[in-house]
Design an enzyme around this catalytic site. Sequence first.
Site, PDB file in Angstrom:
ATOM      1  N   GLU A 439      35.793  36.368  46.389  1.00 43.12           N
ATOM      2  CA  GLU A 439      36.810  35.854  45.453  1.00 43.12           C
ATOM      3  C   GLU A 439      37.952  36.848  45.249  1.00 43.12           C
ATOM      4  O   GLU A 439      38.557  36.918  44.180  1.00 43.12           O
ATOM      5  CB  GLU A 439      36.181  35.481  44.100  1.00 43.12           C
ATOM      6  CG  GLU A 439      35.101  34.436  44.193  1.00 43.12           C
ATOM      7  CD  GLU A 439      35.510  33.214  44.986  1.00 43.12           C
ATOM      8  OE1 GLU A 439      36.706  32.851  44.970  1.00 43.12           O
ATOM      9  OE2 GLU A 439      34.644  32.617  45.649  1.00 43.12           O
ATOM     10  N   GLY A 440      38.268  37.588  46.292  1.00 37.89           N
ATOM     11  CA  GLY A 440      39.346  38.572  46.243  1.00 37.89           C
ATOM     12  C   GLY A 440      38.803  39.952  45.976  1.00 37.89           C
ATOM     13  O   GLY A 440      38.203  40.208  44.928  1.00 37.89           O
TER      14      GLY A 440
END
Length: 596
Positions: A439-440
């Site tokens: 998620e980054g």
Amino acid sequence: MSYTAPVKDMLFDIEHLANIEQIAQIPGFEDAGLDTAAAVLEECAKFNEGVLAPLNWEGDKNPSSWNNGVVTTTPGFKQAFRQYAEGGWQGLQHPADFGGQGLPKTIGAACIEMTNSANMSFALCPLLTDGAIEALLTAGSDELKATYLEKLVTGEWTGTMNLTEPQAGSDLALVRTRAEPQPDGTYKVFGTKIFITYGEHDMAENIVHLVLARVQGAPEGVKGISLFVVPKFLVNKDGSLGARNDAHCVSIEHKLGIKASPTAVLQFGDHGGAVGYLVGEENRGLEYMFIMMNAARYAVGMQGIAIAERAYQKAVQYAKDRVQSRPVDGSIAASAPIIHHPDVKRMLMTMRAYTEGCRAMSTVAAAAFDAAHHHPDADTRKQNQAFYEFMVPLVKGYSTEMSQEVTSLGVQVHGGMGFIEETGAAQYYRDAKILTIYEGTTAIQANDLVGRKTARDGGQVAKGIAAQIEKTEGELLASGTPAALAVAKRLTAARKALVDVIDFVAGGTKASPNAVFAGSVPYLMLAGNVVAGWQLARSLLVAQDLLQKGQDQAFMRAKITTAQFYADHILVKAPGLRDSIVDGAASVTELALEAF
């Protein structure tokens, strides 16, 4: 390897830091006050302690498996997921119109933490479903909502997020999956997606994939990406399941941690094209997907707190049981449990302070989300939205980096036994590593904090938060207790360091972008350090007041001690981080590639 949900600490934050009774004044949340929060958390604790936690170790030993396109999850997971869905846990925060309970995020976040502490591999399935629900609520047509939302909210079906491709990780401009429009308004989707969490499994009868793809003739880069619903099974008009769609799992990954969670490689369109349904408008897919990503980023931050809590509990229990060496102060004449040794106390308090600080920070962020989305006053919504958006990279980035240190300390407390898989501490350490990546990555969160959250408005939101911190410093000074004065001193120095960096970031992104972005992760760590310390300082003030009133004295003394420890051992790092960013970041950019 038992788990006890920290319900008392969660409710302290929900009541005194997030001000749940104020949230209960918002239309739609009238029944979501402290009594409701307590009842929900107690039931959630029972489920997670009794059903999910016992499956955590089994999932590491006996992970999900793939055979000829079929994924079989860890024994017990399918039955546990049925209980999870039937208990209404998937729909806790989602609208009652679609079968949910419509409770505020402030309550839901605590439940997310419990589920992830109990069994992070299991919890990833509902986490991705939450993101799919948010995207469809925001951008889905009435027809898509009617077809998919109730089944997702009730947990009958699950959802996924399909971004990554072999050549396109964080750079989604490189996405190649294509979508061909059909005369009936559907699309045929062709391509390969990798790293798809719960992209295939046996726990629900349908899986609703949200897939990024390019419509033929779309612009290059991120401006040409659209979002599609591509279900595993097509849905008939009466809501029953129809034919299998042309979306298949060709393998699952073998991972360092979260082994029970199947991470799938999905192939779309090998047999004529997977049927897809456009979400919203063409070429706005990345905008919609960011709705899912922001929901997931906050939840991943909660995962960091959750795994830290589980590692802390394990380490404390071991330290109480393990007898080794005499205490250095001579207080015990024989060998004693290692919890009596000063360095073990230091490690355990570090674990506790980090975990409670990040929990407090995330709870306050959840309250801001609730106000931003539901408060009747437009200005209040706007202010809370800005605060929440600033907090998301801190909750995601700082809490997950924190979990690395805490789970590592958990292994260290165990000594050599921590390196042995059967002890259990190693699993938390391995599971935690993914949190700083998916998620980054931390750097992506930090770049977001620099670019969108600080430089874009000249640091106004960031400085507004610093002003709130300064107000807390005044309250600490007014309190006048030795503990409050000591924390005020540390908090003031940390806040000044943060303001210096805010000025540096806001003023330097155009003049010296390499220098600023070289310091982006240290800036994120500094901001997280200070904001978590601020929330613990607020906790100290509340605990002092309640201690005076004779309430739960052992708990309140522990809250005060934790805040003091955080200030003296963690918050104190802030000025040094300031120096490494403002004075030292440029040196990174001066390194020639030859140095590597």
